[in-house]
Design an enzyme around this catalytic site. Structure first.
Site, PDB file in Angstrom:
ATOM      1  N   GLY A  42     -14.673 -25.687  -2.424  1.00 48.73           N
ATOM      2  CA  GLY A  42     -14.754 -24.494  -1.683  1.00 48.73           C
ATOM      3  C   GLY A  42     -14.545 -24.842  -0.005  1.00 48.73           C
ATOM      4  O   GLY A  42     -14.340 -26.130   0.320  1.00 48.73           O
ATOM      5  N   CYS A  43     -15.353 -24.137   0.684  1.00 46.93           N
ATOM      6  CA  CYS A  43     -15.407 -24.309   2.337  1.00 46.93           C
ATOM      7  C   CYS A  43     -16.030 -25.664   2.465  1.00 46.93           C
ATOM      8  O   CYS A  43     -16.929 -26.194   2.110  1.00 46.93           O
ATOM      9  CB  CYS A  43     -16.422 -23.252   2.819  1.00 46.93           C
ATOM     10  SG  CYS A  43     -16.577 -23.701   4.737  1.00 46.93           S
ATOM     11  N   PHE A  44     -15.162 -26.267   3.262  1.00 40.72           N
ATOM     12  CA  PHE A  44     -15.589 -27.758   3.563  1.00 40.72           C
ATOM     13  C   PHE A  44     -16.820 -27.819   4.522  1.00 40.72           C
ATOM     14  O   PHE A  44     -17.404 -29.039   4.454  1.00 40.72           O
ATOM     15  CB  PHE A  44     -14.303 -28.652   4.179  1.00 40.72           C
ATOM     16  CG  PHE A  44     -13.410 -28.256   5.171  1.00 40.72           C
ATOM     17  CD1 PHE A  44     -13.792 -27.308   6.260  1.00 40.72           C
ATOM     18  CD2 PHE A  44     -12.113 -28.512   5.367  1.00 40.72           C
ATOM     19  CE1 PHE A  44     -13.168 -26.937   7.174  1.00 40.72           C
ATOM     20  CE2 PHE A  44     -11.343 -28.168   6.270  1.00 40.72           C
ATOM     21  CZ  PHE A  44     -12.020 -27.361   7.174  1.00 40.72           C
TER      22      PHE A  44
ATOM     23  N   ASP B  67     -15.530 -17.860  -1.010  1.00 34.36           N
ATOM     24  CA  ASP B  67     -14.133 -18.484  -0.604  1.00 34.36           C
ATOM     25  C   ASP B  67     -13.317 -18.334  -1.902  1.00 34.36           C
ATOM     26  O   ASP B  67     -13.713 -18.977  -2.855  1.00 34.36           O
ATOM     27  CB  ASP B  67     -14.225 -19.699   0.032  1.00 34.36           C
ATOM     28  CG  ASP B  67     -15.168 -19.951   1.028  1.00 34.36           C
ATOM     29  OD1 ASP B  67     -15.040 -19.228   2.105  1.00 34.36           O
ATOM     30  OD2 ASP B  67     -16.287 -20.758   1.249  1.00 34.36           O
TER      31      ASP B  67
END
Length: 173
Positions: free
Chosen positions: A11-13, A90
């Site tokens: 997902g979102c880094f 996300d």
């Protein structure tokens, strides 16, 4: 002192940096893009889709302090391994959960860990996180690096998107 690398997409880094960055033996955690076909993609290109890339983190670590197997275990506990179509709020291919392996040793460790998780009974749905060969890793723009330190209020909002509660419900038991 030797260094190794590990690459994980979950997902979102932004949300994937802190759990590794604060662990002993970690030298560096970089946010970036990997797995796709566009050379030197930008955040806007990856976010829009069509590059084949996913947001990921590249971790440089000291294997005498922390093992690759330890990092895989930390990775699982930051993700929903049953959701192939993104992570938490996300959504989309650019947020898919992937363990990118650089060699057969990493592949064997990741696969054994995935099999153990699948057989653990922790989740009723199948473990769908993929294990793929590492491809070129493109470091994200500077404003994405160490984002949890730069904008802690925004990070609280990101984690409030379901990640924090999922982790508490499924991994803190």
């Amino acid at each position: 002192m030797a260094s190794e690398t590990a690459i994980f997409a979950g997902g979102c880094f932004w949300c994937m940096v802190q759990p590794f960055d604060t662990y002993p033996g970690i030298k560096k955690v970089e946010s970036g893009y990997t797995g796709g076909h566009v050379v030197n993609p930008t955040y806007e290109q990856v976010k829009a889709g069509g590059t084949g890339h996913t947001e990921a983190v590249r971790i440089t670590f000291d294997p005498s302090v922390v093992s690759y197997a330890d990092l895989v275990e930390i990775y699982w506990q930051q993700t929903d391994p049953t959701d192939a179509f993104g992570q938490f709020q996300d959504r989309g291919d650019n947020y898919r959960p992937v363990i990118f392996v650089k060699d057969e040793e990493q592949r064997a460790i990741a696969q054994a860990s995935k099999d153990a998780l699948a057989n653990s009974g922790r989740f009723t749905d199948p473990i769908v996180t993929t294990i793929e060969d590492a491809k070129p890793f493109y470091v994200a723009e500077n404003y994405h690096q160490d984002f949890y330190k730069k904008d802690p209020e925004r990070m609280k909002l990101e984690k409030a998107g379901g990640r924090k509660q999922f982790i508490e419900d499924n991994w803190k038991k």
